[in-house]
Design a protein around this motif. Structure first.
Motif, short mmCIF file in Angstrom:
data_model
loop_
_atom_site.label_atom_id
_atom_site.label_comp_id
_atom_site.label_asym_id
_atom_site.label_seq_id
_atom_site.Cartn_x
_atom_site.Cartn_y
_atom_site.Cartn_z
N ARG A 108 5.89 -2.78 -4.55
CA ARG A 108 4.52 -2.62 -5.05
C ARG A 108 3.99 -4.00 -5.41
NH1 ARG A 108 5.42 -0.11 -11.08
NH2 ARG A 108 6.58 -1.88 -11.84
N LYS A 124 1.74 3.31 -2.32
CA LYS A 124 1.23 4.46 -3.06
C LYS A 124 -0.10 4.98 -2.51
CE LYS A 124 3.53 3.58 -7.40
NZ LYS A 124 3.39 3.55 -8.85
N SER A 125 -0.85 4.15 -1.81
CA SER A 125 -2.19 4.55 -1.39
C SER A 125 -2.32 4.88 0.10
CB SER A 125 -3.19 3.44 -1.73
OG SER A 125 -2.77 2.22 -1.17
N PHE A 126 -1.43 4.37 0.94
CA PHE A 126 -1.55 4.53 2.39
C PHE A 126 -1.35 5.98 2.83
CE2 PHE A 126 0.15 4.55 6.70
CZ PHE A 126 -0.79 3.79 7.37
N ARG A 127 -2.20 6.41 3.75
CA ARG A 127 -2.06 7.73 4.39
C ARG A 127 -2.09 7.50 5.89
NH1 ARG A 127 -0.86 8.16 0.02
NH2 ARG A 127 -1.72 9.38 -1.65
N TRP A 131 -8.36 -0.03 -0.22
CA TRP A 131 -7.17 -0.17 -1.05
C TRP A 131 -6.63 -1.59 -1.06
CZ3 TRP A 131 -6.21 3.49 -4.39
CH2 TRP A 131 -6.73 4.75 -4.15
N LYS A 156 3.54 -1.16 4.16
CA LYS A 156 3.93 0.20 3.79
C LYS A 156 5.40 0.38 4.14
CE LYS A 156 3.66 4.76 3.29
NZ LYS A 156 4.21 5.32 2.13
N ARG A 177 -8.76 -4.02 -3.47
CA ARG A 177 -8.73 -3.70 -4.90
C ARG A 177 -8.11 -4.79 -5.76
NH1 ARG A 177 -3.64 -0.32 -6.32
NH2 ARG A 177 -4.70 -0.48 -8.28
N GLN A 194 -10.85 2.69 5.83
CA GLN A 194 -10.32 3.39 4.66
C GLN A 194 -9.20 2.59 4.01
OE1 GLN A 194 -9.64 6.96 7.00
NE2 GLN A 194 -10.89 8.13 5.54
N LEU A 195 -8.39 1.93 4.80
CA LEU A 195 -7.31 1.12 4.26
C LEU A 195 -7.85 -0.12 3.56
CD1 LEU A 195 -4.31 0.68 3.86
CD2 LEU A 195 -4.23 -0.35 6.15
N TRP A 218 -5.45 -6.93 -7.77
CA TRP A 218 -4.03 -7.24 -7.63
C TRP A 218 -3.57 -8.19 -8.73
CZ3 TRP A 218 -1.50 -4.27 -4.44
CH2 TRP A 218 -2.19 -3.66 -3.40
N VAL A 229 0.85 -1.19 0.00
CA VAL A 229 0.00 0.00 0.00
C VAL A 229 0.89 1.25 0.00
CG1 VAL A 229 -2.02 -1.12 1.03
CG2 VAL A 229 -0.29 -0.13 2.53
#
Length: 117
Positions: A100, A10-13, A24, A46, A27, A20-21, A29, A8
């Motif tokens: 990735r 590129k997508s993790f915050r 992502w 991450k 999705r 929310q995680l 793969w 994650v």
């Protein structure tokens, strides 16, 4: 015990909560449905560290594809996540190098109990 690791990067915050995680992680793969279905757990990674883990309830084909080195394309696989699991030390020690995409690793883990309906 086969464990599916997903990047994650590129997508993790840092502000994400678990729900929310999950969006992502579920999705599409680049892995086959059969290979993903062999796994019992999925771990979000991450920057080389596990950040969350779930029971993997199943895998399914999506409408997305990925390119293979021979020029063909294959369907991407979506993941059906179950309950959240604690991050275990074994995830760190068995973590494959993952910038990735996805990777599968065999870890020495106690199997999860059967899911309750």
């Amino acid at each position: 015990m086969l464990t599916l690791f997903v990047s994650v990067n590129k997508s993790f915050r840092d502000t994400f909560d678990l729900k929310q995680l999950e969006v992502w992680v579920e999705r599409a793969w680049p892995i086959t449905v059969s290979k993903a279905s062999e796994c019992e757990r999925v771990v979000a990674v991450k920057d080389g560290e596990p950040v969350a883990a779930w029971r993997l309830r199943g895998a399914f084909p999506t409408d997305e594809t990925y390119a293979v080195s021979d020029g063909s394309s294959r369907d991407r696989t979506g993941l059906a996540l179950g309950e959240a699991l604690p991050i275990l030390p074994a995830y760190r020690s068995g973590l494959p190098h993952l910038r990735r995409g996805v990777a599968v690793a065999s870890l020495d883990l106690i199997p999860l109990p059967a899911e309750r309906d």
